[in-house]
Design a protein around this motif. Structure first.
Motif, PDB file in Angstrom:
ATOM      1  N   ALA A 103     -21.376 -84.525 -27.318  1.00 50.97           N
ATOM      2  CA  ALA A 103     -22.489 -84.490 -28.021  1.00 50.97           C
ATOM      3  C   ALA A 103     -23.925 -84.650 -27.209  1.00 50.97           C
ATOM      4  CB  ALA A 103     -22.409 -85.810 -28.681  1.00 50.97           C
ATOM      5  N   GLY A 104     -24.005 -83.903 -26.073  1.00 53.12           N
ATOM      6  CA  GLY A 104     -25.355 -84.008 -25.380  1.00 53.12           C
ATOM      7  C   GLY A 104     -25.690 -85.181 -24.801  1.00 53.12           C
ATOM      8  N   GLN A 105     -25.980 -85.509 -23.748  1.00 54.64           N
ATOM      9  CA  GLN A 105     -26.356 -86.626 -22.760  1.00 54.64           C
ATOM     10  C   GLN A 105     -25.166 -87.355 -22.780  1.00 54.64           C
ATOM     11  OE1 GLN A 105     -29.604 -88.421 -24.820  1.00 54.64           O
ATOM     12  NE2 GLN A 105     -31.022 -86.847 -24.740  1.00 54.64           N
ATOM     13  N   ALA A 106     -23.973 -87.065 -23.187  1.00 51.99           N
ATOM     14  CA  ALA A 106     -22.724 -87.789 -23.111  1.00 51.99           C
ATOM     15  C   ALA A 106     -21.713 -86.934 -23.188  1.00 51.99           C
ATOM     16  CB  ALA A 106     -22.771 -88.879 -24.147  1.00 51.99           C
ATOM     17  N   GLY A 107     -20.658 -87.696 -23.225  1.00 55.40           N
ATOM     18  CA  GLY A 107     -19.260 -86.817 -23.004  1.00 55.40           C
ATOM     19  C   GLY A 107     -18.825 -86.411 -21.515  1.00 55.40           C
ATOM     20  N   TYR A 108     -18.745 -85.085 -21.401  1.00 58.89           N
ATOM     21  CA  TYR A 108     -18.263 -84.640 -20.101  1.00 58.89           C
ATOM     22  C   TYR A 108     -19.089 -83.418 -19.456  1.00 58.89           C
ATOM     23  CZ  TYR A 108     -13.886 -86.806 -20.755  1.00 58.89           C
ATOM     24  OH  TYR A 108     -12.737 -87.642 -21.109  1.00 58.89           O
ATOM     25  N   LEU A 109     -19.075 -83.608 -18.281  1.00 61.65           N
ATOM     26  CA  LEU A 109     -19.678 -82.474 -17.226  1.00 61.65           C
ATOM     27  C   LEU A 109     -18.880 -81.834 -16.843  1.00 61.65           C
ATOM     28  CD1 LEU A 109     -22.435 -81.221 -16.345  1.00 61.65           C
ATOM     29  CD2 LEU A 109     -22.314 -82.670 -14.641  1.00 61.65           C
ATOM     30  N   LEU A 110     -18.353 -80.415 -17.323  1.00 67.79           N
ATOM     31  CA  LEU A 110     -17.751 -79.505 -16.399  1.00 67.79           C
ATOM     32  C   LEU A 110     -18.278 -78.905 -15.386  1.00 67.79           C
ATOM     33  CD1 LEU A 110     -14.777 -78.194 -16.446  1.00 67.79           C
ATOM     34  CD2 LEU A 110     -15.711 -76.407 -18.030  1.00 67.79           C
ATOM     35  N   LEU A 151     -16.249 -84.318 -15.172  1.00 67.24           N
ATOM     36  CA  LEU A 151     -16.810 -85.638 -15.043  1.00 67.24           C
ATOM     37  C   LEU A 151     -17.135 -86.334 -16.326  1.00 67.24           C
ATOM     38  CD1 LEU A 151     -19.419 -85.042 -12.305  1.00 67.24           C
ATOM     39  CD2 LEU A 151     -17.174 -86.144 -11.968  1.00 67.24           C
ATOM     40  N   LYS A 152     -16.605 -87.522 -16.441  1.00 65.19           N
ATOM     41  CA  LYS A 152     -16.826 -88.214 -17.769  1.00 65.19           C
ATOM     42  C   LYS A 152     -18.254 -89.047 -17.435  1.00 65.19           C
ATOM     43  CE  LYS A 152     -15.198 -91.200 -21.377  1.00 65.19           C
ATOM     44  NZ  LYS A 152     -14.270 -92.009 -21.801  1.00 65.19           N
ATOM     45  N   ILE A 153     -19.282 -88.588 -18.348  1.00 64.32           N
ATOM     46  CA  ILE A 153     -20.368 -89.130 -17.918  1.00 64.32           C
ATOM     47  C   ILE A 153     -20.951 -90.265 -18.852  1.00 64.32           C
ATOM     48  CG2 ILE A 153     -21.311 -87.271 -16.702  1.00 64.32           C
ATOM     49  CD1 ILE A 153     -22.629 -86.157 -19.380  1.00 64.32           C
ATOM     50  N   GLY A 154     -20.442 -90.345 -19.877  1.00 62.94           N
ATOM     51  CA  GLY A 154     -20.867 -91.439 -20.825  1.00 62.94           C
ATOM     52  C   GLY A 154     -20.006 -91.415 -22.000  1.00 62.94           C
ATOM     53  N   LYS A 155     -19.962 -92.284 -23.075  1.00 64.65           N
ATOM     54  CA  LYS A 155     -19.790 -92.271 -24.330  1.00 64.65           C
ATOM     55  C   LYS A 155     -19.960 -91.459 -25.160  1.00 64.65           C
ATOM     56  CE  LYS A 155     -18.802 -97.412 -23.908  1.00 64.65           C
ATOM     57  NZ  LYS A 155     -19.190 -98.926 -24.686  1.00 64.65           N
ATOM     58  N   ARG A 156     -18.977 -91.129 -25.968  1.00 58.33           N
ATOM     59  CA  ARG A 156     -19.319 -90.186 -27.029  1.00 58.33           C
ATOM     60  C   ARG A 156     -20.368 -90.647 -28.050  1.00 58.33           C
ATOM     61  NH1 ARG A 156     -14.461 -86.995 -29.803  1.00 58.33           N
ATOM     62  NH2 ARG A 156     -16.470 -85.561 -30.101  1.00 58.33           N
ATOM     63  N   GLN A 157     -21.149 -89.824 -28.628  1.00 57.02           N
ATOM     64  CA  GLN A 157     -22.277 -90.106 -29.262  1.00 57.02           C
ATOM     65  C   GLN A 157     -22.607 -89.148 -30.464  1.00 57.02           C
ATOM     66  OE1 GLN A 157     -25.450 -90.553 -26.566  1.00 57.02           O
ATOM     67  NE2 GLN A 157     -26.262 -88.531 -26.973  1.00 57.02           N
ATOM     68  N   ASP A 158     -23.005 -89.425 -31.549  1.00 55.28           N
ATOM     69  CA  ASP A 158     -23.624 -88.462 -32.569  1.00 55.28           C
ATOM     70  C   ASP A 158     -24.642 -87.540 -32.248  1.00 55.28           C
ATOM     71  OD1 ASP A 158     -24.212 -87.309 -35.068  1.00 55.28           O
ATOM     72  OD2 ASP A 158     -24.843 -88.892 -35.973  1.00 55.28           O
ATOM     73  N   SER A 159     -24.307 -86.186 -32.354  1.00 62.14           N
ATOM     74  CA  SER A 159     -25.169 -85.326 -31.612  1.00 62.14           C
ATOM     75  C   SER A 159     -26.233 -84.775 -32.988  1.00 62.14           C
ATOM     76  CB  SER A 159     -24.210 -83.927 -31.246  1.00 62.14           C
ATOM     77  OG  SER A 159     -23.765 -83.317 -32.442  1.00 62.14           O
ATOM     78  N   SER A 160     -26.142 -85.233 -33.981  1.00 60.18           N
ATOM     79  CA  SER A 160     -27.007 -84.940 -35.152  1.00 60.18           C
ATOM     80  C   SER A 160     -28.408 -84.834 -35.110  1.00 60.18           C
ATOM     81  CB  SER A 160     -26.694 -85.536 -36.590  1.00 60.18           C
ATOM     82  OG  SER A 160     -27.224 -86.871 -36.405  1.00 60.18           O
ATOM     83  N   LEU A 161     -28.971 -85.914 -34.174  1.00 61.35           N
ATOM     84  CA  LEU A 161     -30.230 -85.721 -33.797  1.00 61.35           C
ATOM     85  C   LEU A 161     -30.642 -84.570 -32.927  1.00 61.35           C
ATOM     86  CD1 LEU A 161     -33.227 -87.143 -34.199  1.00 61.35           C
ATOM     87  CD2 LEU A 161     -32.336 -88.661 -32.257  1.00 61.35           C
ATOM     88  N   SER A 214     -21.506 -94.962  -9.792  1.00 57.67           N
ATOM     89  CA  SER A 214     -20.167 -95.658  -9.752  1.00 57.67           C
ATOM     90  C   SER A 214     -19.504 -95.614 -11.070  1.00 57.67           C
ATOM     91  CB  SER A 214     -20.360 -97.311  -9.277  1.00 57.67           C
ATOM     92  OG  SER A 214     -20.946 -97.743 -10.331  1.00 57.67           O
ATOM     93  N   LYS A 215     -19.925 -95.512 -12.143  1.00 60.40           N
ATOM     94  CA  LYS A 215     -19.406 -95.451 -13.534  1.00 60.40           C
ATOM     95  C   LYS A 215     -18.842 -94.266 -13.818  1.00 60.40           C
ATOM     96  CE  LYS A 215     -21.626 -99.466 -15.230  1.00 60.40           C
ATOM     97  NZ  LYS A 215     -22.303-100.197 -16.495  1.00 60.40           N
ATOM     98  N   LEU A 216     -18.943 -93.192 -13.079  1.00 58.07           N
ATOM     99  CA  LEU A 216     -18.384 -91.921 -13.235  1.00 58.07           C
ATOM    100  C   LEU A 216     -16.857 -91.958 -13.165  1.00 58.07           C
ATOM    101  CD1 LEU A 216     -20.734 -89.349 -11.524  1.00 58.07           C
ATOM    102  CD2 LEU A 216     -20.456 -89.732 -13.996  1.00 58.07           C
ATOM    103  N   LYS A 217     -16.352 -91.112 -14.076  1.00 52.11           N
ATOM    104  CA  LYS A 217     -14.816 -90.991 -13.899  1.00 52.11           C
ATOM    105  C   LYS A 217     -14.746 -89.622 -13.885  1.00 52.11           C
ATOM    106  CE  LYS A 217     -13.193 -95.268 -15.497  1.00 52.11           C
ATOM    107  NZ  LYS A 217     -13.685 -96.138 -14.649  1.00 52.11           N
ATOM    108  N   TYR A 218     -13.790 -89.126 -12.992  1.00 52.01           N
ATOM    109  CA  TYR A 218     -13.560 -87.700 -12.892  1.00 52.01           C
ATOM    110  C   TYR A 218     -11.830 -87.385 -13.296  1.00 52.01           C
ATOM    111  CZ  TYR A 218     -10.984 -88.584  -8.572  1.00 52.01           C
ATOM    112  OH  TYR A 218      -9.930 -88.569  -7.505  1.00 52.01           O
ATOM    113  N   GLU A 219     -11.662 -86.209 -13.801  1.00 54.97           N
ATOM    114  CA  GLU A 219     -10.648 -85.474 -14.268  1.00 54.97           C
ATOM    115  C   GLU A 219     -10.357 -84.290 -14.027  1.00 54.97           C
ATOM    116  OE1 GLU A 219      -9.861 -86.464 -18.257  1.00 54.97           O
ATOM    117  OE2 GLU A 219     -11.013 -88.685 -18.123  1.00 54.97           O
ATOM    118  N   ARG A 220      -8.967 -84.002 -13.614  1.00 53.90           N
ATOM    119  CA  ARG A 220      -8.560 -82.722 -13.493  1.00 53.90           C
ATOM    120  C   ARG A 220      -8.239 -82.009 -14.730  1.00 53.90           C
ATOM    121  NH1 ARG A 220      -9.845 -80.150  -9.496  1.00 53.90           N
ATOM    122  NH2 ARG A 220      -8.358 -79.094  -9.861  1.00 53.90           N
ATOM    123  N   LEU A 221      -8.144 -80.882 -14.879  1.00 54.62           N
ATOM    124  CA  LEU A 221      -7.381 -80.031 -16.029  1.00 54.62           C
ATOM    125  C   LEU A 221      -6.639 -79.063 -15.650  1.00 54.62           C
ATOM    126  CD1 LEU A 221      -9.419 -77.117 -17.017  1.00 54.62           C
ATOM    127  CD2 LEU A 221     -11.141 -78.837 -16.167  1.00 54.62           C
TER     128      LEU A 221
END
Length: 164
Positions: free
Chosen positions: A116-123, A21-31, A143-150
């Protein structure tokens, strides 16, 4: 790195039961990583014990794959996710927790955040028979979730995007 000797039928079933599941845009995980380090410095013994538990779970997950016990593998993913959240509460947020809870309510046995935590994908590990209901219910609520097969590949990571 050691390759796992997993029966082909187990590998195919695992591949079929994983959903991204694509849950959000990628972000910087440094924090997020800085906060994890600060938590470790505050109480190293407590954090090391959590790391040890995660390692033990990883070994159990490996063994469940080798033994073909995929239901156990999915449940261990869930336990690992819960430990990761304890280790670093910043690795999740309310939205992600709601999505994960809804996924579990609709048949997912476990999951893991990728990115990067809080974003990216949920497997998610969810039996393929439950996936249509899970996807339908998640898309209604988020509604903004996208799903993908792997698909697994012996050639390394290969990625392509399907637009829906």
């Amino acid at each position: 790195v050691n390759s796992l000797r997993i029966e082909n039928k187990v590998q195919l079933e695992l591949e079929n039961n994983l959903l991204l599941l694509k849950i959000g845009k990628r972000q910087d995980s440094s924090l997020i990583q800085k906060n994890k380090i600060l938590a470790y410095k505050k109480n190293p013994k407590k954090q090391i014990n959590k790391f040890k538990k995660i390692r033990e779970l990883s070994i159990s997950m490996k063994n469940s794959l080798i033994n073909g016990d995929l239901e156990k593998f999915g449940k261990l993913m869930d336990r690992s996710w819960e430990l990761k959240k304890q280790l670093n509460p910043n690795s999740t947020n309310k939205k992600l927790d709601k999505i994960y809870a809804e996924a579990k309510k609709n048949g997912a046995l476990g999951g893991k955040i990728l990115g990067a935590g809080q974003a990216g994908y949920l497997l998610l590990y969810v039996n393929s028979n439950n996936q249509p209901i899970l996807i339908n219910n998640l898309m209604k609520k988020f509604s903004k979730l996208k799903y993908e097969r792997l698909n697994f590949s012996l050639d390394g990571l290969k990625y392509w995007k399907i637009y829906k």
